[in-house]
Write an enzyme that holds these catalytic residues in place. Structure first.
Site, short mmCIF file in Angstrom:
data_model
loop_
_atom_site.label_atom_id
_atom_site.label_comp_id
_atom_site.label_asym_id
_atom_site.label_seq_id
_atom_site.Cartn_x
_atom_site.Cartn_y
_atom_site.Cartn_z
N THR A 173 -27.85 -22.78 5.89
CA THR A 173 -29.26 -22.10 6.85
C THR A 173 -28.65 -22.29 7.97
O THR A 173 -28.62 -22.82 9.19
CB THR A 173 -30.34 -22.16 6.17
OG1 THR A 173 -30.93 -22.79 5.11
CG2 THR A 173 -31.32 -21.96 7.78
N LYS A 203 -34.51 -16.33 5.11
CA LYS A 203 -34.70 -17.41 4.75
C LYS A 203 -35.30 -18.47 6.20
O LYS A 203 -36.26 -19.10 6.26
CB LYS A 203 -33.09 -18.15 5.53
CG LYS A 203 -33.22 -19.85 5.65
CD LYS A 203 -33.47 -20.71 4.24
CE LYS A 203 -34.03 -22.33 4.22
NZ LYS A 203 -34.29 -22.73 3.32
N LYS A 254 -36.16 -26.85 14.34
CA LYS A 254 -35.30 -25.30 14.86
C LYS A 254 -35.11 -24.16 14.03
O LYS A 254 -34.48 -22.76 14.85
CB LYS A 254 -33.76 -25.95 14.27
CG LYS A 254 -32.28 -25.14 14.53
CD LYS A 254 -31.28 -25.80 13.99
CE LYS A 254 -31.83 -25.32 11.98
NZ LYS A 254 -30.33 -25.88 10.79
#
Lengths: 314, 314, 314, 314
Positions: C106, C181, C249
């Protein structure tokens, strides 16, 4: 009696809304000969005409930097700054051991640090010096300089900064001044969003907005920004003094700085999203007071949906 | 030459932080004889002593209202207001066809409308007149009056309002003035939260907070509130000029007013939650500038968790 | 009968919490010989021991890529990914015209696009393939693959993806999968913050939190995440399945993506600030359900300030 | 063998979307004779026809309460509830020492407590019992009952609740159940706003929304609400299962409850403002999933302003 620097050659790059006023104040209040560069050469020639014998128009930023003892740079965007800094004709190409750069742009702390490092690697010195104030204060010489980087350079240009501004602060290593500027603009953007929500609530409550402006202007919240922007916001006139996309960019920088420092900023983050909605609605190039287009519901009478939405009103 | 009213008997209920200054200005600048009532009788007697022959201390609010031609009321909370308004010795009990009430408290529009209706049902007239300004302006006679209700009464007390304030506005039917006051206080509360987040971000970024105060004070955001509160916030001294629980109550009123009007207020709602966190942390009775205790992270050096939380810092 | 690829040599880089389960499923359900690399060589040797004759342990990422027909990479952070991708022993150094890279990390869309470009400049092909699901689904082969980039490569590895996951999507050019995502994780982070505020309000209202968990689990909001995290949050046990700093994040990436697209995200931005407060309080390395430490006020009985703050309670 | 109560006369007031299913389950699974009242008499007669000999249609709520041993009430709004409770033909008028009231409406804790007090002052007993679940679960007998008030009454109606629901909780003094219901609906409203922002970000990023729904449904965030509402939101079809104005009202109750308890709720407050914007845009009577009309920017291609607003897009 003037110092060597005072009587020397001073560079100035960027004669936009801000830079022109700053350069004129340098010429008026100091004895410098100016070597200048601007993307739009016409403006540079105008300045040279207005101050005969005092100004040289350079062909490139490189020429300015390699000639002047100290060069001031005032460019409005990260892109304009990068375009002038880099390349074979750019600032960095002209930088040598005797160069001194004072950069007054509002950039990220990271970008300022990067530029400083590149300049210092050539043996030169660098001062970041973003300002508080817009076109008016630039013309009137009442800017506020937030400075960081080379302390000796700060002291060397002190009289120059005083010719362009009414106050100056030295805040530490390069990056600190940009951070301070971000804090100031975040506060400003948040305040205007709060003010704008006040207008929105007053409008929804059918209160006279002109009276609200006067009441605020008579109390603890009275500030030049509300006094200046308020009437324009009531008229929905948003000629850009400070474009909304730039104001929102500074809000974003602030939220990101808070992220790096694990500092929550819930109110400013909420304001940032309101400015983003204003961008979504097409107000990127309007003045940042166009945030009122998001917070004030002007069309309630004519918009059927909105009228419906107000069904619960007392 | 003085008018009948001017030379007449004027009532004043509530000699707190605000009311005392207001009553003194009425006595100094007008020829009224004042009949007064205060929960703490000592303060009432002090005022009578300070203006010999000009002041009568009443035993009950009812006595004030039934004697005076116009009665001003200045009570700080909804509870205090209700206690004085109702009951056998209260304002309403003394109200008759010749009564005129000017209520300067900050209440909800709904409560003001309810009181007005009760007063009017007795044939009397009612003006709501909440103020912008705190203790200082009350003493200096520089309050701003937001008025709504009986227009003739507004005109009748115009010179009295001018003795206590520097500006006055008539805004329509009862409720409108309270709504305007809510808008003003929402804007103020939001602004202080933004300012406080500015302090918090500057602190996290290791910037000098005193410089930030000066920079803000030199620019478009300069306002009396920041100038007054800023230094106290740096010293973490929060003696209550405007208690945080009252400031948050006004934010809540504003968010609820927005709810009734289907007017979204995302920034003010976010600020409201920050004030609620300050209440959760025990700052209800501090000045509302104690919002800084939520937004400024003072203990970063000593708090292991916080230091850990800053690990990502550049 | 197996295809050439099926019987061929497959690379796998990164045997962390996720990668180990994925590699085992490839070995169990496919006939590949695996060439593997992991920073901690012990884990790589364990895998080789568990599947005798099926696994080769490489000395460098470069060796994996230059040997395998297709290489899967599963690294948990931007830093780990960069360290393995670059350098003389890295993935890029081993990339040639016959290389095929499937990156399951990711990362930001920008970083994925950058890596794809570098790989493609060497004549190789690239598929980004971040996953939905954590350790359990990785072991059980029930991940969901979000893919973008080289469509032919996507089809070539379809059976491999099906060995590791229960669903897969092809979403377009490189960057699209990372964006998807980010959307998924933003939704997840926001939901957990809402759930956590529910716990906080229930706690403040003295409601039984175990009952709240059951009630939510019996209704329209029932989801595996609440069922899994809820009991841990009540016990204040935050062993990291998904570290809070990584969750925050991803929230930051989402808010920044919204910024690029002028898409306001007021609720997610508010949630992001709550996660930042959790970082500030030292919960960076705890599970992201430690957001409850910000939203649930556990100490109300013992904390004098808090008790004070609850004075207004009915 | 059935208990006295089981074979006794049970009252039911309110045969709306929820009440009809509940009453039918009582009739199917219990041996009660029902005495019923509904504002729309037709529905009451329909029910009597469907269960011949089991149902009596009363002329007033008062008649129901004064006849039945236990009366269930299921009214959808505070206004409907008040109209049925008060007045000469109302519930309270029929209440005597042997009356038992089970109120299943979603009201404020304050209103429930007020009703309970009025009922108890007549020597009767009261149970508040709001439910989790909408029309479907009401029909299927899978509601969840949150109960508070008279514990003995809770136990006496346990089998009745089990006929209408799949779970029940006793939470303490009257008010607690309404508070729990508020917590549940706040969590639900916040979750749907987060989901809706996920759709909005995906749309802005040109990602396939159908795939997003599937990906979410395959992971830790999968919940019945997203599965049910998601496809409708993509089609922008918002037939009201749970009207947005009611969902927003519950968000408001939650924020106000947090206010009373000094419990900050920044994410839920942000979501509340988004629902208010949906009301402002005219979606009060749509399903609460119409929040997507605020968070998803459907018109980006055709809206000049929006296209302009997307100029910064990478």
């Amino acid at each position: 009696m003037t110092s060597t620097i005072d009587a020397g050659v001073c560079g100035f790059i960027g004669l936009g809304l801000m830079g022109m006023g700053m350069a004129k104040n340098l010429l008026k209040k100091r004895q410098h000969h100016l070597i200048i560069w601007n993307r739009d050469t016409g403006k540079a020639r105008d300045l040279a005409t207005a101050f005969p014998g005092r100004v040289t128009v350079a062909n490139t930023p490189k020429e300015v930097v390699s000639t002047a003892q100290v060069t001031f740079s005032m460019l409005s965007t990260l892109e304009a700054s990068a375009a002038v800094f880099e390349g074979p004709d750019g600032v960095l190409a002209g930088t040598g051991p005797s160069t001194a750069i004072v950069d007054c742009a509002t950039l990220t702390p990271e970008r300022m640090a990067e530029m400083a490092t590149q300049v210092e690697e050539k043996g030169a010195i660098f001062l970041e010096a973003p300002v508080s104030g817009s076109k008016g204060p630039a013309e009137q010489g009442t800017l506020i300089f937030m400075c960081a980087g080379d302390k000796a350079l700060y002291e060397r240009v002190a009289e120059d900064l005083d010719a362009m501004g009414k106050a100056r602060y030295f805040l530490g290593a390069v990056g600190a001044a940009s951070r301070m500027k971000i804090v100031v603009n975040m506060t400003m953007g948040g305040m205007l969003a709060c003010f704008s929500e006040g207008l929105g609530l007053a409008k929804a409550a059918d209160l006279p907005l002109e009276d609200l402006l006067e009441i605020l202007d008579g109390g603890a919240c009275a500030c030049p920004m509300f006094k200046l922007k308020g009437p324009h916001m009531l008229r929905r006139s948003y000629d850009a003094a400070f474009p909304l996309k730039h104001a929102q960019k500074d809000m974003r920088f602030a939220v990101e700085l808070g992220d790096k420092l694990a500092q929550p900023l819930p109110v400013s983050a909420a304001a940032n999203e309101v400015y983003k909605r204003a961008r979504q609605q097409g107000h990127e190039d309007d003045d940042f007071s166009a945030v009122a287009e998001v917070t004030v519901h002007h069309d309630k009478q004519v918009n059927g949906g909105a009228a419906n939405g107000k069904a619960g009103r007392a």
